[in-house]
Design an enzyme around this catalytic site. Structure first.
Site, short mmCIF file in Angstrom:
data_model
loop_
_atom_site.label_atom_id
_atom_site.label_comp_id
_atom_site.label_asym_id
_atom_site.label_seq_id
_atom_site.Cartn_x
_atom_site.Cartn_y
_atom_site.Cartn_z
N LYS A 28 -2.13 3.20 9.71
CA LYS A 28 -1.50 3.15 8.39
C LYS A 28 -0.94 4.52 8.03
O LYS A 28 -1.59 5.54 8.25
CB LYS A 28 -2.52 2.72 7.32
CG LYS A 28 -3.12 1.35 7.55
CD LYS A 28 -4.29 1.07 6.63
CE LYS A 28 -3.85 0.92 5.20
NZ LYS A 28 -4.99 0.50 4.33
N GLY A 36 3.34 -1.03 0.50
CA GLY A 36 4.20 -2.17 0.79
C GLY A 36 4.23 -2.58 2.25
O GLY A 36 5.17 -3.25 2.68
N GLY A 37 3.23 -2.15 3.03
CA GLY A 37 3.20 -2.53 4.44
C GLY A 37 4.03 -1.64 5.35
O GLY A 37 4.04 -1.84 6.57
N HIS A 96 -8.09 -9.53 0.65
CA HIS A 96 -7.63 -8.44 -0.20
C HIS A 96 -8.09 -8.77 -1.62
O HIS A 96 -7.53 -9.65 -2.27
CB HIS A 96 -6.10 -8.35 -0.12
CG HIS A 96 -5.52 -7.23 -0.91
ND1 HIS A 96 -4.37 -6.57 -0.53
CD2 HIS A 96 -5.90 -6.65 -2.07
CE1 HIS A 96 -4.08 -5.64 -1.42
NE2 HIS A 96 -4.99 -5.67 -2.37
N ARG A 130 -1.38 2.49 -11.96
CA ARG A 130 -0.39 1.89 -12.86
C ARG A 130 -0.83 0.47 -13.18
O ARG A 130 -1.83 -0.02 -12.66
CB ARG A 130 0.99 1.86 -12.19
CG ARG A 130 0.95 1.17 -10.82
CD ARG A 130 2.31 0.96 -10.22
NE ARG A 130 2.27 0.58 -8.83
CZ ARG A 130 1.99 -0.62 -8.36
NH1 ARG A 130 1.66 -1.58 -9.20
NH2 ARG A 130 1.99 -0.88 -7.07
#
Length: 647
Positions: free
Chosen positions: A158, A164-165, A208, A296
């Site tokens: 990662k 966002g992948g 998730h 956020r």
């Protein structure tokens, strides 16, 4: 409380913030780009300020222009929404330097969670469980490969600055590690300007699950969890609260960990702590690990609002204006179950490619909360995210809420652009999902079934044909020409195939349709058209297409008979009436030489006048009607002399 705030965003989230602000008596200022001059959020605001061109870099990412707009409009605070500048600490500092309030966390908290590797090191110090993996600064290829071996395959590479992948690769075995590493680094560099990566253990049945937190800079509370496991290419599709299979002890453990994460960075405002959860053997207090924190408001925040009764935007405004946290942990409770589905303009058969177009029609059924930043007639712009709406439902149980979602999607009507509505509907009706079998790989495993084309029926073609020909709402004396049954034709297209239908209107409440040599009898009963007791679906006609509101929307192309090449009909020499009407003027005379494009006659049909043009150069051989004549569809009006060489 503030008197006026500026929303540094657009579309759905800007409208969402404005709704709460209006309820609290807080004035709002919108900002907009060239592409958004007529947007819904601009119309909703008390005033609006133009900030630049259509591209985000020329408008919604121009922090200095947004701060100046707030100062010029008398706003006291700026709400960032999500995306754009919402997690940019430099923007936060610019807002505060101008003497304004940023409705969100402090810049230091955003920076602390901005890089995944640094954030995870901070979480370890705070006692928050993290996924086993390598998060070090040494980015040597050989070292990373050795660390992957220690962790044990499969592993996930990662980008440390990812989202966002992007910059993420799943590696099943050592043989694929080098290529996956190079690919992840290249994508991370292009997307974030930072090629550094981390390597983590990959859960074989990952879920998730994220926890909504809210802080005041000193203490924090959690507003329970959301399950966001239904993902496509690491993008969330349907979210729900609470998580299926969640137990009180696991919820308490995850909530406590999320609060420790928020309080460790002095968090203020709404935030989300995301966890990766091993769902292979049920949920366990020791089976979840910190993934990242979004500093956020989340896109999926409405499901939390539905099950807690809390308006998170109201909490944001209250805490940012200096009020204490509106509730203690013991004051918060869960009620029922909620789902959110994200409706996008995207071409599912083409691989979910983003789509554009004009929304000729957009409507949602009662009983569904639809958060949307667009209306009928609005344009889906290529400049921004193609989200049309978020559909949110709430019910006493998961099964009841899921049934509401399925029905709400079935009754949602969109025309003018392709969407993922059918895909969402298939998910809502998926047996495994209904049984609570949720993990991040479900959509990938079931893609073919979830993206199958809807079953098109002859009645769908009839519905489209009726809409195109204007035969849906017939007055009592309609359907007759010279007191004789009226016969008409219409040509539709679907998947590259032309579909010609014929209809005989036998009375104001009866029609006979010919579809593939099969007759379908229609009767108008109980306020609607029916075929053998089955209601004919409604349809919407736009330029060049007609959408039937059934099976999540079936769209046909069609050629307006008033716009077709009238000279191409019949044997090529005939000018025919494209539909029933009255000849208002005849401009052709026998022996007259005409050129392609000359107006030969004027036909009044469907309350419009249409000029019939010569399709080629030639000489008029016959004029078969005169002004004032009423003619049927396909009637010969004018014949040209055969061209040289014609048989």
């Amino acid at each position: 409380m503030f008197d006026r705030i500026l929303i540094a965003n657009r579309s759905e989230i800007a409208c969402r913030v404005m709704e709460t602000a209006a309820r609290l008596g807080v004035g709002t200022v919108a900002v907009y780009s060239d592409a958004d001059a007529d947007a819904k959020h601009v119309a909703m605001a008390d005033c609006a300020v133009h900030i630049g061109g259509a591209a985000p870099a020329e408008s919604y990412l121009r922090g200095e222009a947004i701060v100046q707009a707030a100062l010029d409009s008398g706003a006291q605070a700026i709400h960032p929404g999500y995306g754009f500048l919402s997690e940019n600490p430099d923007f936060v500092e610019a807002v505060e330097a101008a003497g304004l309030v940023f409705i969100g966390p402090p810049a230091e908290a955003i920076r602390a969670m901005g890089l995944k590797d640094a954030a995870k090191a901070l979480m370890v110090e705070a006692g928050v469980p993290v996924v086993p993996g390598y998060h070090g600064e040494d980015q040597d290829d050989a070292l990373l490969a050795r660390e992957a071996e220690k962790i044990g395959y499969p592993v996930l590479i990662k980008a440390v600055a990812g989202g966002g992948g992007k910059g993420m690769r799943l590696v099943e075995d050592p043989a694929g590690f080098a290529d996956a590493l190079a690919s992840a680094r290249a994508e991370a560099q292009g997307a974030f300007g930072n090629a550094d990566v981390l390597v983590e253990k990959f859960a074989t049945a990952p879920r998730h699950i994220e926890v909504q937190v809210f802080g005041d800079g000193t203490r924090a509370v959690y507003l329970f969890e959301r399950d966001c496991s239904l993902q496509r290419r690491h993008q969330k599709v349907i979210e729900e609260a609470p998580a299926p299979g969640m137990t009180d002890d696991v919820r308490a453990a995850m909530g406590a960990a999320a609060v420790r994460a928020a309080e460790a960075i002095g968090y203020s405002g709404a935030g989300t702590v995301e966890f990766i959860v091993d769902g292979s053997d049920g949920l366990r207090p020791d089976g979840f690990w910190f993934m990242e924190m979004n500093t956020r408001l989340q896109v999926e925040h409405p499901v939390t609002e539905a099950v807690t009764g809390v308006d998170l935007v109201e909490w944001q405004l209250r805490v940012a204006s200096g009020e204490p946290l509106p509730a203690r942990q013991e004051d918060l409770s869960l009620t029922g179950h909620a789902f959110e589905a994200r409706l996008y303009a995207e071409d599912v058969p083409a691989g979910f490619l983003p789509a554009t177009g004009t929304l000729g029609h957009l409507s949602f059924p009662p009983g569904v909360r639809a958060d949307s930043g667009v209306r009928s007639g609005d344009v889906i712009s290529p400049w921004y995210d193609p989200m049309i709406a978020k559909l949110i439902v709430h019910g006493p149980t998961r099964a009841a809420a899921l049934a509401q979602l399925a029905r709400g999607l079935e009754q949602t009507r969109v025309a003018g652009t392709v969407t993922n509505l059918g895909f969402l509907g298939a998910l809502a009706r998926h047996e495994g999902f209904a049984a609570g079998e949720v993990d991040t790989g479900l959509i990938g495993r079931e893609t073919d079934a979830l993206t199958a084309a809807p079953d098109e029926t002859p009645l769908h073609r009839v519905a489209a044909g009726m809409a195109v020909l204007g035969l849906c709402d017939q007055p009592e004396d309609a359907g007759f020409a010279l007191w004789q049954p009226m016969r008409r034709r219409v040509t539709l297209s679907r998947a590259g195939e032309d579909l010609t239908l014929g209809v005989t209107v036998t009375g104001p409440r009866s029609q006979i349709w010919d579809v593939d040599n099969t007759e379908i009898m229609l009767e108008h009963r109980g306020g609607c058209w029916q075929a053998g007791g089955t209601p004919v679906p409604d349809a919407f006609v736009s330029d060049g297409s007609v959408t039937v509101f059934d099976a999540f929307g079936i769209t046909y192309g069609w050629l307006d008979p008033l716009q077709r090449d009238t000279g191409a009909a019949g044997d090529g020499n005939l000018i025919e009436a494209p539909m029933p009407g009255v000849v208002r003027a005849m401009n052709a005379a026998v022996g007259q030489t005409v050129n392609k494009g000359d107006r030969l006659a004027l036909l009044e049909a469907m309350k419009m006048e249409h000029a019939l043009l010569a399709a080629r150069d030639g000489v008029v051989a016959e004029v078969l009607v005169q002004a004032g004549d009423q003619v049927e569809a396909g009637a010969a009006l004018i014949r040209l002399e055969p061209e040289a060489g014609d048989a």
